[in-house]
Structure formats: C-alpha cells, structure tokens
Design a protein around this motif. Sequence first.
Motif, short mmCIF file in Angstrom:
data_model
loop_
_atom_site.label_atom_id
_atom_site.label_comp_id
_atom_site.label_asym_id
_atom_site.label_seq_id
_atom_site.Cartn_x
_atom_site.Cartn_y
_atom_site.Cartn_z
N GLU A 74 -10.49 8.18 -1.06
CA GLU A 74 -11.79 8.66 -1.49
C GLU A 74 -12.70 8.97 -0.31
O GLU A 74 -13.43 9.96 -0.32
CB GLU A 74 -12.45 7.62 -2.42
N GLN B 100 5.66 5.64 -7.54
CA GLN B 100 4.64 4.74 -8.08
C GLN B 100 5.27 3.58 -8.82
O GLN B 100 4.80 2.43 -8.76
CB GLN B 100 3.67 5.50 -8.99
N ASP C 119 -9.32 5.02 3.30
CA ASP C 119 -8.89 5.22 1.93
C ASP C 119 -9.07 6.67 1.50
O ASP C 119 -9.80 7.44 2.13
CB ASP C 119 -9.59 4.26 0.96
N ASP D 195 -2.99 5.65 -1.62
CA ASP D 195 -4.27 4.96 -1.63
C ASP D 195 -4.95 4.96 -0.26
O ASP D 195 -6.14 4.74 -0.16
CB ASP D 195 -4.13 3.52 -2.15
N HIS D 196 -4.16 5.25 0.80
CA HIS D 196 -4.73 5.41 2.13
C HIS D 196 -4.12 6.66 2.77
O HIS D 196 -3.02 7.06 2.42
CB HIS D 196 -4.44 4.19 3.02
N SER E 252 0.84 -1.21 0.00
CA SER E 252 0.00 0.00 0.00
C SER E 252 0.86 1.25 0.00
O SER E 252 2.07 1.20 0.19
CB SER E 252 -0.93 0.00 1.21
#
Length: 245
Positions: free
Chosen positions: A227, A186, A225, A211-212, A33
């Motif tokens: 979003e 990345q 997360d 992503d978190h 992650s």
Amino acid sequence: MINEKVIEIKNVSFQYDREIVLDHIHLSVSRGSFLGIVGPNGSGKSTLMKLILGLLRPDEGEILLFQEQQSKFKHWERIGFVSQKANSFNTGFPATVFEVVASGLTGKIGLFRFLRPKHKREIIQAIEQVGMIEFINRKIGELSGGQQQRVFIARAIVSRPEILILDEPTVGVDAKNVQSFYKILQSLKEQLGITLVMVSHDIDAILSEADHVVYLNKRVQFYGDVEEYKNVRGERFSLADHPDS
C-alpha cells in the motif's frame, strides 16, 4: 516466531566484469511474508536471486539464511526454487509428472536411493497441492506452459521448504493460468506457511498478490508494504508501471 527474519541481506554488492550490478543492498524477509521484487531490465533482480541461492558470492557484505551465515549454511532443502522453466523447457523430455516431482527429493534422500512409501506419499501430496493429480502419469512435455509451471512448483515444495524463491515464473504462461498460479502460491503461503520471494515483470500482479515489495535498480529504491508503494510509485518511479520496458 513473530517477525523472524529468514533472509537478511546486509550491505551486499556485486560486480560483473567491473560493472556494478548490485550496490550496497540492505534487505530482509520475514517468515510467512510474500515479497515481490520489481525493477527495470538490468536492475540486478535475477542476480540478487542467485546470490540468495548461493549460486554467486557477493563481492561485499553478507547474506544470512535462518540467522546463519550463508557460507556455513548446509540445509538447502529448506529453500525451494522455481525459474522460467515453462518458457524454455524441452518438450521432448520423457519424464512423467511423478518423476519430475520426485527429482525434487534428490537432495533429501540421495541421487540413487529408492523411493520409500513415505516419499511416494510426499510426491503425491505435492502434486495434489498444485492441482495436477489427474496428470500424474502424463509426460511433462505434453503439458501446457502453465501446467508445467505447476509441476515445477510441486517439485520445489515436495521437500517441504520454508522459503520458495521464484524468478519470473509466469513468463510464457497465458493469463488464465497466471491467475491459477497465484492462487496456488497464496494457498501454499496460507496452508503451509511458506515464505515467498518472487521476481516479476508484472507489477500489477505483484501489487495484488504480495504483501511487501522491493523496487530494485542496482540499489534498493523502495522497500516496504504494498500500500505504501502504491502511494509513492507515481512520483518516485518513472518505470514502476512497466518496470521491464
């Protein structure tokens, strides 16, 4: 292993001179992650990094690294670290890019051991992975801040760590090089499966790359997360858009 926890922070508290810096922190990081850690100045972000790296000891609670108690953990080559080097590096330091990256193998091969051919290949590969091979014989002090940070990433990954921890690594790096910096991260995550944990004042970059996310202010105010964080930040975090202001 799916959802394997490579870092677990359980009920950790820490004080400086009786002032609470971190208050009963619960947090875990899954393998593969990219966790971004944000929060206002004085929120305990860098202290948390030092605790994970074993540079400080918690007053309460425990930290597990790869399911092992940190106090018993010996394989620190499995964890790489990149700090704010580009903002404070001594430009008169005479080492070349190759030599700086080679220093990242000290813990693996010993301080005064000679480099074997396989070690030299590992160094070259790490330099290639950050796009700095054409500067391999250049003095580190002759490079720009962004280029220096690429070299420090190479030094951190040359021993093939499974976790890479970064503490405000883009401070003093111009916007163009910041974009390149994130592309490298990345790539490392996707190609090598490295788990990334990054403290940053740049909330927009974290929200576009991680992503978190953790919003830290002595306690964990949010962990989830990206979003989900975007959906709640306006109503829950007055400093979220400018966490270090």
